[in-house]
Design a protein around this motif. Sequence first.
Motif, PDB file in Angstrom:
ATOM      1  N   ALA A 102     -20.763  -3.947 -12.270  1.00  0.00           N
ATOM      2  CA  ALA A 102     -19.322  -4.163 -12.397  1.00  0.00           C
ATOM      3  C   ALA A 102     -18.970  -4.577 -13.820  1.00  0.00           C
ATOM      4  N   PHE A 105     -19.390  -1.530 -16.077  1.00  0.00           N
ATOM      5  CA  PHE A 105     -18.245  -0.642 -15.856  1.00  0.00           C
ATOM      6  C   PHE A 105     -17.038  -1.140 -16.648  1.00  0.00           C
ATOM      7  N   SER A 213      -9.223  -0.155  -2.025  1.00  0.00           N
ATOM      8  CA  SER A 213     -10.573  -0.587  -2.388  1.00  0.00           C
ATOM      9  C   SER A 213     -10.949  -1.885  -1.681  1.00  0.00           C
ATOM     10  N   GLY A 278      -9.677   1.740 -15.205  1.00  0.00           N
ATOM     11  CA  GLY A 278     -10.726   1.187 -14.357  1.00  0.00           C
ATOM     12  C   GLY A 278     -10.553   1.525 -12.897  1.00  0.00           C
ATOM     13  N   THR A 279      -9.350   1.331 -12.382  1.00  0.00           N
ATOM     14  CA  THR A 279      -9.118   1.646 -10.970  1.00  0.00           C
ATOM     15  C   THR A 279      -9.199   3.149 -10.709  1.00  0.00           C
ATOM     16  N   SER A 282     -12.892   4.313 -11.056  1.00  0.00           N
ATOM     17  CA  SER A 282     -13.738   3.819  -9.964  1.00  0.00           C
ATOM     18  C   SER A 282     -13.716   4.764  -8.772  1.00  0.00           C
ATOM     19  N   PHE A 286     -17.842   6.131  -8.798  1.00  0.00           N
ATOM     20  CA  PHE A 286     -18.735   5.451  -7.864  1.00  0.00           C
ATOM     21  C   PHE A 286     -18.817   6.175  -6.525  1.00  0.00           C
ATOM     22  N   LEU A 292     -16.311  -1.021  -3.883  1.00  0.00           N
ATOM     23  CA  LEU A 292     -15.383  -1.016  -5.009  1.00  0.00           C
ATOM     24  C   LEU A 292     -14.749  -2.386  -5.242  1.00  0.00           C
ATOM     25  N   LEU A 295     -16.984  -4.158  -7.511  1.00  0.00           N
ATOM     26  CA  LEU A 295     -17.054  -3.450  -8.791  1.00  0.00           C
ATOM     27  C   LEU A 295     -15.772  -3.600  -9.619  1.00  0.00           C
ATOM     28  N   LEU A 296     -14.656  -3.908  -8.953  1.00  0.00           N
ATOM     29  CA  LEU A 296     -13.397  -4.103  -9.675  1.00  0.00           C
ATOM     30  C   LEU A 296     -13.106  -5.571  -9.961  1.00  0.00           C
TER      31      LEU A 296
END
Length: 325
Positions: A102, A105, A213, A278-279, A282, A286, A292, A295-296
Amino acid sequence: MKLGKLDPFIFAIVLAVLVAYYFPAWGSRQSEVPLEKLASLGVSLIFFFYGLKLSPEKVKSGLKNWRLHVLVQSSVFLLFPLIVLLFHPLVYHGLNKQVWLAFLFMAALPSTVSSSVVMVSIAKGNVPAAIFNASISGLIGIVLTPLWMGLFLEQNTGDFNLADVYLKLLTEILLPVLIGLGLHRFFHVYVQKYGAYLSLFDKSVILLIIYISFVHSFEDKVFESVDIPDLLLIYAAVLVLFFLVYFLIGFAARKLGFDTEDKITAQFCGTKKSLVHGTVFSKILFPASMPLGILLLPLMLFHASQIFIIGILASRLASRKTKDG
């Protein structure tokens, strides 16, 4: 020192997470409401409008200040990821691995456009250079962000395919940008006129992706392994990363002999990470098997922090500029 109001979008993000927790039905995998398709369509429209906003003339004229641009883009796409890579030997399997991914990313993402330009303007930095760097960063990120993530996702997931990722990026992001760029001269007036509505649309799509997410993450119970000390540790790491990059860019800018305006632009644009990209990325980068929400999480904490901290710094620099004349 007078501070600006905290960005309402931060509160909207928190609200989206709370709605995902208490009202998950619409975003559930079993839901008949096509939120995933609406989000994908929204993503393409975001980048179509992004292309409409890009001025080819401004991009060409912005190339002149190349040392500033190299510093900003090197900070965004090299310095950030390399710092995170230093901690890779300390990472093991499970939650630690997911949190590290994360952070990587987040570190590999491009700079954000709107807040970079606004904050540089408040601080009386080099606004044309900020516009150029923030704009070009999004295009560079389409290429470099997947490359960074591909180095590690291929090792940890069996269903990551870089060719498929670039195909999705091409059709859902780059193609809409190019179409928008081609139509810029016909419709850029309308983009400027209705810019506030387009910004609201961008944020609405981001909130929708965050909602979906986190619904999936809550369904999969991925946050049960994240307690308050872990969350505080993640937030502390976010702050350390931000300030480390901020001061390293400032040091490099002084060594390169930048004036105050260029130094402000380098530090403000070079430390930003785009929640929009980013969103959106993702959803494409991924595999469905990865959580998610986790990861966010660093990205959302970073987004809130960067707006707050840079807002304070911009206000201080603006007041100092006024006093100095």
